[in-house]
Design a protein around this motif. Structure first.
Motif, PDB file in Angstrom:
ATOM      1  N   ILE A   3       0.861  -1.163   0.000  1.00 38.17           N
ATOM      2  CA  ILE A   3       0.000   0.000   0.000  1.00 38.17           C
ATOM      3  C   ILE A   3       0.903   1.221   0.000  1.00 38.17           C
ATOM      4  N   CYS A   4       0.685   2.132  -0.928  1.00 34.28           N
ATOM      5  CA  CYS A   4       1.477   3.362  -0.979  1.00 34.28           C
ATOM      6  C   CYS A   4       0.685   4.476  -0.306  1.00 34.28           C
ATOM      7  N   VAL A   5       1.378   5.247   0.512  1.00 31.14           N
ATOM      8  CA  VAL A   5       0.765   6.311   1.296  1.00 31.14           C
ATOM      9  C   VAL A   5       1.398   7.629   0.864  1.00 31.14           C
ATOM     10  N   TRP A  28      -1.468  -2.371  -4.138  1.00 35.72           N
ATOM     11  CA  TRP A  28      -2.802  -2.841  -3.772  1.00 35.72           C
ATOM     12  C   TRP A  28      -3.750  -1.657  -3.650  1.00 35.72           C
ATOM     13  N   ALA A  29      -3.231  -0.514  -3.149  1.00 35.26           N
ATOM     14  CA  ALA A  29      -4.026   0.700  -3.011  1.00 35.26           C
ATOM     15  C   ALA A  29      -3.097   1.882  -2.765  1.00 35.26           C
ATOM     16  N   ILE A  30      -3.667   3.082  -2.919  1.00 36.73           N
ATOM     17  CA  ILE A  30      -2.979   4.320  -2.562  1.00 36.73           C
ATOM     18  C   ILE A  30      -3.829   5.019  -1.510  1.00 36.73           C
ATOM     19  N   ILE A  31      -3.212   5.351  -0.383  1.00 38.38           N
ATOM     20  CA  ILE A  31      -3.900   6.124   0.648  1.00 38.38           C
ATOM     21  C   ILE A  31      -3.480   7.580   0.481  1.00 38.38           C
ATOM     22  N   CYS A  49      -6.288  12.679  -8.023  1.00 35.37           N
ATOM     23  CA  CYS A  49      -5.662  11.397  -7.691  1.00 35.37           C
ATOM     24  C   CYS A  49      -6.581  10.228  -8.013  1.00 35.37           C
ATOM     25  N   LEU A  50      -7.872  10.404  -7.817  1.00 39.41           N
ATOM     26  CA  LEU A  50      -8.848   9.367  -8.134  1.00 39.41           C
ATOM     27  C   LEU A  50      -8.850   9.070  -9.633  1.00 39.41           C
ATOM     28  N   GLU A  51      -8.780  10.115 -10.454  1.00 39.71           N
ATOM     29  CA  GLU A  51      -8.700   9.919 -11.911  1.00 39.71           C
ATOM     30  C   GLU A  51      -7.453   9.127 -12.278  1.00 39.71           C
ATOM     31  N   ILE A  52      -6.332   9.496 -11.698  1.00 38.53           N
ATOM     32  CA  ILE A  52      -5.067   8.814 -11.999  1.00 38.53           C
ATOM     33  C   ILE A  52      -5.131   7.358 -11.549  1.00 38.53           C
ATOM     34  N   TYR A  56      -5.346   3.359 -13.744  1.00 35.28           N
ATOM     35  CA  TYR A  56      -4.467   2.194 -13.595  1.00 35.28           C
ATOM     36  C   TYR A  56      -5.129   1.054 -12.808  1.00 35.28           C
ATOM     37  N   GLY A  57      -6.404   1.214 -12.479  1.00 34.90           N
ATOM     38  CA  GLY A  57      -7.110   0.160 -11.762  1.00 34.90           C
ATOM     39  C   GLY A  57      -6.686  -0.007 -10.311  1.00 34.90           C
ATOM     40  N   VAL A  58      -6.172   1.065  -9.716  1.00 32.42           N
ATOM     41  CA  VAL A  58      -5.695   1.027  -8.333  1.00 32.42           C
ATOM     42  C   VAL A  58      -6.708   1.763  -7.450  1.00 32.42           C
ATOM     43  N   PRO A  59      -7.175   1.132  -6.388  1.00 33.26           N
ATOM     44  CA  PRO A  59      -8.100   1.820  -5.489  1.00 33.26           C
ATOM     45  C   PRO A  59      -7.429   3.004  -4.788  1.00 33.26           C
ATOM     46  N   LEU A  60      -8.148   4.101  -4.705  1.00 30.66           N
ATOM     47  CA  LEU A  60      -7.705   5.248  -3.914  1.00 30.66           C
ATOM     48  C   LEU A  60      -8.477   5.206  -2.607  1.00 30.66           C
TER      49      LEU A  60
END
Length: 182
Positions: A3-5, A28-31, A49-52, A56-60
């Motif tokens: 998970i990237c923060v 897995w996700a970006i916080i 950030c949600l658009e980005i 890429y199919g990554v949950p924000l």
């Protein structure tokens, strides 16, 4: 799992370019942890950030600002334990609620209250918490043993010590400094 923060104060270069680079790497996700922003500024940042991340199919995952998350239709939120305790009813509409914990007791209480996952730390020494002693692998192992939900380690986790985090029972790890810098 990783998970990237985010922390724009640690970011080298353009923040949104960095978020795209992170999303492209497939975490897995970006916080989005920009805790010092007022709701309006956070919401504008979260939209971009949600658009980005979506591209890429990554949950924000929105950090703490549940009203912003609701307005943007974000179904996941992450909160420090104290905020989680203070807002139990407001969180009922989220698909997943993650909670940062500092003790085994907080971990057990968060799981009992419906947390989907936990972030436990800080495990190792880290620049983000220079003045605080790391809690260590024994702490992480105790948290992982006390709950059934996934636990992610945070704080000084690197490729060199990641295997020890997994051996302690963590489902994965979070990275902040390492993903905001080259």
């Amino acid at each position: 799992m990783r998970i990237c923060v985010t922390n724009r104060h640690l970011c080298q270069g353009d923040f949104f370019s960095r978020v795209e680079r992170i999303a492209r790497s497939g975490p897995w996700a970006i916080i989005l942890r920009e805790k010092d922003l007022q709701d309006d500024a956070y919401e504008e940042m979260a939209k971009r950030c949600l658009e980005i991340a979506s591209h890429y199919g990554v949950p924000l995952i929105v950090h703490t600002k549940f009203q912003v998350a609701k307005r943007l239709g974000v179904c996941r939120i992450h909160m420090p334990y104290a905020s989680f305790q203070e807002n139990p009813d407001a969180l009922a509409s989220f698909e997943a609620v993650g909670v940062s914990v500092l003790t085994v007791e907080e971990a057990i209480a968060a799981e009992s209250a419906g947390a989907a996952y936990l972030i436990a730390g800080h495990v190792f020494a880290t620049d983000c918490k220079r003045d605080l002693e790391p809690r260590g692998l024994d702490f992480l192992k105790s948290v992982c043993a006390a709950v059934e939900i996934p636990v992610y380690a945070i704080g000084g986790v690197t490729e060199k010590n990641y295997s020890s985090v997994r051996l302690a029972g963590a489902s994965g790890f979070c990275i902040m400094s390492g993903c905001m810098r080259d």
